[in-house]
Motif scaffolding. Structure first.
Motif, PDB file in Angstrom:
ATOM      1  N   LEU A 142      39.421 -23.711 -43.714  1.00 45.71           N
ATOM      2  CA  LEU A 142      38.411 -22.599 -44.211  1.00 45.71           C
ATOM      3  C   LEU A 142      37.083 -22.459 -43.502  1.00 45.71           C
ATOM      4  N   ARG A 143      36.521 -21.426 -43.398  1.00 46.78           N
ATOM      5  CA  ARG A 143      35.162 -21.363 -43.030  1.00 46.78           C
ATOM      6  C   ARG A 143      34.744 -19.957 -43.917  1.00 46.78           C
ATOM      7  N   GLY A 145      34.643 -19.312 -46.876  1.00 44.78           N
ATOM      8  CA  GLY A 145      35.539 -18.801 -47.870  1.00 44.78           C
ATOM      9  C   GLY A 145      36.565 -18.036 -47.344  1.00 44.78           C
ATOM     10  N   LYS A 146      37.022 -18.130 -46.020  1.00 42.73           N
ATOM     11  CA  LYS A 146      38.089 -17.412 -45.485  1.00 42.73           C
ATOM     12  C   LYS A 146      38.923 -18.404 -44.729  1.00 42.73           C
ATOM     13  N   TYR A 147      40.276 -18.164 -44.910  1.00 39.72           N
ATOM     14  CA  TYR A 147      41.370 -18.994 -44.167  1.00 39.72           C
ATOM     15  C   TYR A 147      40.976 -18.757 -42.532  1.00 39.72           C
ATOM     16  N   LEU A 148      41.022 -19.695 -41.812  1.00 38.95           N
ATOM     17  CA  LEU A 148      41.448 -19.491 -40.434  1.00 38.95           C
ATOM     18  C   LEU A 148      42.800 -19.867 -40.077  1.00 38.95           C
ATOM     19  N   GLY A 149      43.296 -20.681 -41.160  1.00 35.74           N
ATOM     20  CA  GLY A 149      44.922 -21.166 -40.895  1.00 35.74           C
ATOM     21  C   GLY A 149      44.910 -22.296 -41.491  1.00 35.74           C
ATOM     22  N   THR A 150      45.762 -23.297 -40.898  1.00 42.34           N
ATOM     23  CA  THR A 150      46.007 -24.532 -41.597  1.00 42.34           C
ATOM     24  C   THR A 150      46.452 -25.430 -40.412  1.00 42.34           C
ATOM     25  N   LEU A 151      46.110 -26.824 -40.894  1.00 38.38           N
ATOM     26  CA  LEU A 151      46.450 -28.070 -39.921  1.00 38.38           C
ATOM     27  C   LEU A 151      47.744 -28.699 -40.691  1.00 38.38           C
ATOM     28  N   ASN A 152      48.578 -29.073 -39.921  1.00 42.68           N
ATOM     29  CA  ASN A 152      49.964 -29.323 -40.316  1.00 42.68           C
ATOM     30  C   ASN A 152      50.293 -30.690 -39.890  1.00 42.68           C
ATOM     31  N   MET A 153      50.750 -31.787 -40.582  1.00 47.11           N
ATOM     32  CA  MET A 153      50.967 -32.950 -40.200  1.00 47.11           C
ATOM     33  C   MET A 153      52.100 -33.260 -40.799  1.00 47.11           C
ATOM     34  N   GLY A 154      52.966 -33.966 -39.805  1.00 44.26           N
ATOM     35  CA  GLY A 154      54.373 -34.507 -40.543  1.00 44.26           C
ATOM     36  C   GLY A 154      54.632 -35.911 -39.868  1.00 44.26           C
ATOM     37  N   VAL A 179      35.410 -25.821 -38.242  1.00 45.20           N
ATOM     38  CA  VAL A 179      33.975 -25.851 -37.621  1.00 45.20           C
ATOM     39  C   VAL A 179      34.222 -25.502 -36.178  1.00 45.20           C
ATOM     40  N   CYS A 180      34.727 -26.497 -35.757  1.00 45.46           N
ATOM     41  CA  CYS A 180      35.122 -26.533 -34.081  1.00 45.46           C
ATOM     42  C   CYS A 180      35.891 -25.371 -33.718  1.00 45.46           C
ATOM     43  N   LEU A 181      36.956 -25.094 -34.356  1.00 43.92           N
ATOM     44  CA  LEU A 181      37.801 -23.814 -34.296  1.00 43.92           C
ATOM     45  C   LEU A 181      36.765 -22.405 -34.132  1.00 43.92           C
TER      46      LEU A 181
END
Lengths: 262, 60
Positions: A142-143, A145-154, A179-181
């Motif tokens: 989130l940045r 208050g808006k979604y940039l996406g998700t980080l998915n780990m498995g 932040v980096c993205l």
């Protein structure tokens, strides 16, 4: 009495050992996060950074790391293409046209989903080629208050991610990734916008100046011919005087559209 | 790309003179076919194109 003391002591000792174990585990996790963060901040391009994130699973002893990124305007796909990023060979990067999936997954809370892999909830976030992960974490990026996406780990270990676990580390990690993205996306957009003519949407003179030398060198080393033409609209000044600037602008847009699409 | 005012420059990688001329002609033709309506007038546009080729063998 003495027996009781010895047993107490042994219990204490084993508690101490287990606490020390946790301390060591935490400290090693922290170290890995620091390595990750330092690397992340070093990258100078979006593509470089994404490549790094998508191959960081070994650093965290995971079996899967992926990203979902929202690309409402198609900008991201354009930047990736320009940067030579091969989307087909990196299925763990999932591009979404909007944030509907994330709204549906996280609801209003925007809290990470941590726990066992449930196909109905998780399948859209994971593109695994080998084994299905047993436990996963889907962390919103989130940045403002808006979604940039998700980080998915498995992980194939069902105990790696449990819903009772504290998510401080992964939330911190997703904040850094977010932040980096955002920074890299802004940088790419800024570079791109400075090279585009705002009226016609075609590249501008700044782009030509930046690119011409590269193109000549490339043509030379590939022994390919390079052509260039200079295109002027006849009687443009007259058109401008007679019909006004708004019409003249429309003419420019129409002409630019002809060669932008051919 | 837009160079300045009503001047555009089109850069064509791996394109020789013949191909560039063909592309230029087709753009010229397409522009000619645009019927541009300004106020109550119909404006027909024409454009002029000059071509330069960079040949790796030397002269242009």
């Amino acid at each position: 009495m003495e027996e009781g003391l010895t047993s107490d002591l042994m219990t204490l000792q084993s508690q101490l050992e287990s606490m020390l174990g946790s301390v060591h585990a935490n400290s090693s996790t922290l170290q890995r996060f620091q390595v990750f963060e330092k690397e992340l901040l070093k990258h100078e391009s979006l593509v470089e950074m994404l490549d790094y994130i998508l191959t960081a699973q070994d650093l965290f002893n995971l079996d899967y790391i992926g990203l979902c990124l929202i690309d409402a305007k198609g900008e991201l796909e354009y930047f990736l293409q320009e940067g030579g990023f091969d989307l087909l060979s990196k299925p763990q990067l999932i591009i979404l046209p909007d944030d509907k999936l994330l709204q549906a997954t996280f609801g209003l809370s925007s809290r990470p989903y941590v726990g066992s892999y449930k196909t109905a909830k998780c399948a859209d976030f994971f593109a695994y080629d080998k084994r299905k992960p047993a436990s996963i974490a889907i962390i919103p990026l989130l940045r403002r208050g808006k979604y940039l996406g998700t980080l998915n780990m498995g992980s194939i270990d069902p105990q790696q991610f449990e819903d009772s676990m504290a998510t401080d580390y992964i939330e911190y990690m997703s904040a850094v990734v977010g932040v980096c993205l955002e920074n890299q996306l802004n940088f790419e957009a800024l570079t791109r916008n400075s090279m585009v003519d705002s009226l016609t949407g075609v590249n501008n003179r700044h782009f030509l100046e930046q690119r011409l030398d590269d193109e000549i060198i490339r043509a030379h080393s590939a022994t390919e011919p390079l052509s260039c033409f200079y295109l002027g609209i006849d009687g443009f000044q007259q058109l401008n005087d007679e019909y006004g600037r708004a019409v003249a602008d429309q003419v420019l847009i129409a002409v630019a559209a002809v060669f932008a699409h051919s | 790309m837009r160079y300045t005012g009503e001047i555009f420059i089109v850069l064509l990688a791996n394109t020789d003179q013949g191909q560039a001329q063909e592309i230029a002609q087709s753009i010229r033709q397409t522009v000619k076919e645009i019927q541009f309506s300004a106020a109550e007038f119909l404006v027909t546009l024409t454009i002029s194109i000059g071509i330069a080729i960079y040949k790796t063998s030397g002269s242009t």
